[in-house]
Design an enzyme around this catalytic site. Structure first.
Site, PDB file in Angstrom:
ATOM      1  N   HIS A  23       0.854  -0.941   0.431  1.00 35.81           N
ATOM      2  CA  HIS A  23      -0.318  -0.307   0.248  1.00 35.81           C
ATOM      3  C   HIS A  23       0.594   1.793  -0.083  1.00 35.81           C
ATOM      4  CE1 HIS A  23       0.477  -0.306   4.217  1.00 35.81           C
ATOM      5  NE2 HIS A  23       0.000  -0.861   4.728  1.00 35.81           N
ATOM      6  N   HIS A  77      -4.679  -8.524  15.610  1.00 40.63           N
ATOM      7  CA  HIS A  77      -4.764  -7.433  14.280  1.00 40.63           C
ATOM      8  C   HIS A  77      -5.569  -7.764  12.889  1.00 40.63           C
ATOM      9  CE1 HIS A  77      -3.513  -3.857  11.944  1.00 40.63           C
ATOM     10  NE2 HIS A  77      -2.733  -4.341  12.017  1.00 40.63           N
ATOM     11  N   GLU A  79      -5.320  -5.854  10.317  1.00 43.06           N
ATOM     12  CA  GLU A  79      -4.834  -5.299   9.116  1.00 43.06           C
ATOM     13  C   GLU A  79      -5.351  -6.691   8.374  1.00 43.06           C
ATOM     14  OE1 GLU A  79      -2.180  -3.197   8.606  1.00 43.06           O
ATOM     15  OE2 GLU A  79      -2.761  -2.022   7.082  1.00 43.06           O
ATOM     16  N   ASP A  81      -3.335  -8.586   6.068  1.00 43.54           N
ATOM     17  CA  ASP A  81      -1.651  -9.353   5.567  1.00 43.54           C
ATOM     18  C   ASP A  81      -2.253 -10.326   7.072  1.00 43.54           C
ATOM     19  OD1 ASP A  81      -1.626  -6.493   7.077  1.00 43.54           O
ATOM     20  OD2 ASP A  81       0.441  -7.265   7.190  1.00 43.54           O
ATOM     21  N   HIS A 143      -0.104  -1.058  15.612  1.00 44.22           N
ATOM     22  CA  HIS A 143      -0.371   0.088  14.582  1.00 44.22           C
ATOM     23  C   HIS A 143      -1.800   1.244  14.903  1.00 44.22           C
ATOM     24  CE1 HIS A 143      -0.512  -0.826  11.044  1.00 44.22           C
ATOM     25  NE2 HIS A 143      -0.492  -1.999  11.389  1.00 44.22           N
ATOM     26  N   ASP A 162       2.981  -6.523  14.247  1.00 36.41           N
ATOM     27  CA  ASP A 162       3.440  -5.773  13.856  1.00 36.41           C
ATOM     28  C   ASP A 162       4.698  -5.232  15.046  1.00 36.41           C
ATOM     29  OD1 ASP A 162       2.675  -5.756  10.902  1.00 36.41           O
ATOM     30  OD2 ASP A 162       1.251  -4.087  11.605  1.00 36.41           O
ATOM     31  N   TYR A 190      10.894   0.444   8.220  1.00 38.97           N
ATOM     32  CA  TYR A 190      10.073  -0.009   8.783  1.00 38.97           C
ATOM     33  C   TYR A 190       8.742   0.923   9.974  1.00 38.97           C
ATOM     34  CZ  TYR A 190       5.736  -3.904   9.942  1.00 38.97           C
ATOM     35  OH  TYR A 190       3.884  -4.042  10.094  1.00 38.97           O
ATOM     36  N   HIS A 224       6.264 -10.395  10.155  1.00 39.60           N
ATOM     37  CA  HIS A 224       6.923 -10.109   9.201  1.00 39.60           C
ATOM     38  C   HIS A 224       8.340 -10.191   9.454  1.00 39.60           C
ATOM     39  CE1 HIS A 224       3.386  -8.329   7.223  1.00 39.60           C
ATOM     40  NE2 HIS A 224       3.198  -7.022   8.534  1.00 39.60           N
TER      41      HIS A 224
HETATM   42 FE1  FEO Z   1      -0.573  -3.928  10.017  1.00 39.79          FE
HETATM   43 FE2  FEO Z   1       1.695  -6.146   9.238  1.00 39.79          FE
HETATM   44  O1  FEO Z   1      -0.477  -5.662   9.143  1.00 39.79           O
END
Ligand code: FEO
Length: 395
Positions: A23, A77, A79, A81, A143, A162, A190, A224
């Protein structure tokens, strides 16, 4: 990919080798969506993966256990991903209990529009898996408002989602199996692009984890990149440094140009900064991706932004960059603006100044600007402008 990271705790995440844009964030080294399976009297799956990788996640689980045996889906989370494989997983294992934060529950129901029975947890809530216990700590705005982390005892593993992540595809999953400089560089990028503007909150969370809860963390498993097991002190030290908004004697000259006049000024300002012994870097916005520049913004004390005046305003690349920059609340202490104009002396550079004010940079210098092509004397003044900024950086 499946790897046992501790007795009966398995990494079952996926690698997105070809991801180059997340994104708007450039991911030159790809990324991963990490997921973990804890096998005990009860079985817990921690975090989901991005939708297109759902079948790969299931395949990884099937190499270890029958997915139907999973008791809990721990969703740190919302989001995409880290959650998009949830509908597929839930269809496969309808009786598994989804566990998430209170805000997460609302978010999951709204996003996926399913009639799921979700167990919301608050700080300190626990689930016993048998020999192991999971403790949940919501960390709102690290976040997203729904974000939480899960702590596994007695192994003392923090599933941090994250936080502490890095967008880097890798075939070896531990920090000590990879080039530390490279992963710290990705961790910096990041932090800068995802949570720089949330540093005050991050600072409080770090204080809580290390001073109040006194967690004796042995391993950090983010969602990640690599797992931190050997360089925990290093990444925690970096997070404390970034969260405290520490800056270095460093300035960035960031610009775009139409007919090279603003570019000439940029290099003259760079020279002035250099002459004062302050580290200086220059970025042409047409050549460098904004998220790479933001990584350098994270510890830069000075920012100088250049734009030609176009249609009485900023050049579009400069406007786009500043929109991104101000939302991330850079820690810079001093900023300036420069550029060339054609027929109207008022426009682009003043617009830059307004954006820098909105970015809450404490000291902003008057812009320096010249009509059409700057002559040698005017470029000397640009050198002087750079020196002034450098002196403020050093003071
Ligand atoms: Fe807030 Fe890796 O997504």
């Amino acid at each position: 990919m499946k790897i046992e990271i501790k007795d009966n705790i398995h990494y079952i995440g996926v690698i997105d080798w070809d991801l180059r844009n997340f994104h708007g964030y450039s991911t030159h080294r790809g990324s991963t969506y990490n997921s973990y399976l804890i096998i005990d009297d009860k079985i817990a799956l921690i975090d989901m993966v991005k939708g297109p990788f759902a079948n790969e996640q299931i395949k990884n689980i099937k190499e270890i256990i029958d997915p139907k045996k999973i008791d809990y889906f721990i969703c740190n989370h919302l989001e995409g991903d880290h959650s998009q494989s949830l509908p597929v997983m839930k269809e496969l294992v309808p009786n598994a209990q989804i566990v998430t934060s209170e805000r997460g529950k609302k978010g999951f129901l709204r996003t996926y529009k399913k009639d799921w029975d979700i167990k919301p947890v608050k700080e300190g809530d626990t689930i016993s898996l048998g020999k192991r216990t999971l403790t949940f700590v919501p960390v709102p705005m690290v976040h997203w408002p729904d974000s939480m982390v899960t702590y596994c005892t007695p192994d003392n593993i923090l599933f941090s989602n994250d936080a502490f992540g890095q967008h880097i595809a890798r075939s070896k999953i531990f920090d000590d199996e990879n080039d530390l400089a490279k992963i710290l560089d990705e961790a910096k990028k990041y932090y800068a692009n995802i949570v720089m503007h949330l540093s005050t909150i991050i600072k409080k969370v770090l204080e809580k984890v290390t001073q109040e809860l006194k967690l004796d963390i042995k391993m950090i498993c983010p969602s990640h990149g690599v797992i931190w097991r050997s360089h925990l002190g290093k990444i925690l030290e970096k997070y404390v440094y970034w969260a405290n908004r520490q800056t270095e004697e460093k300035a960035l000259v960031i610009y775009d140009t139409m007919w090279h006049s603003t570019e000439k000024m940029a290099y003259a300002i760079l020279e002035g900064i250099r002459q004062e012994g302050v580290e200086a870097r220059i970025y042409d916005l047409t050549s460098t991706d904004k998220s790479d520049i933001i990584k350098e913004v994270l510890d830069s004390r000075g920012l100088v932004i250049g734009t030609p005046t176009l249609n009485n305003g900023m050049f579009p690349t400069v406007g786009g960059f500043l929109t991104y920059l101000k939302g991330l609340k850079p820690p810079a202490k001093v900023a300036g603006a420069f550029g060339s104009y054609g027929w109207s002396p008022k426009g682009g550079q003043e617009a830059v100044i307004e954006e820098l004010k909105e970015a809450r940079i404490p000291e902003i210098m008057e812009p320096i600007k010249y009509q059409f092509i700057p002559d040698p004397e005017e470029l000397d003044k640009c050198v002087e402008y750079g020196r002034e900024i450098a002196k403020k950086i050093k003071s």
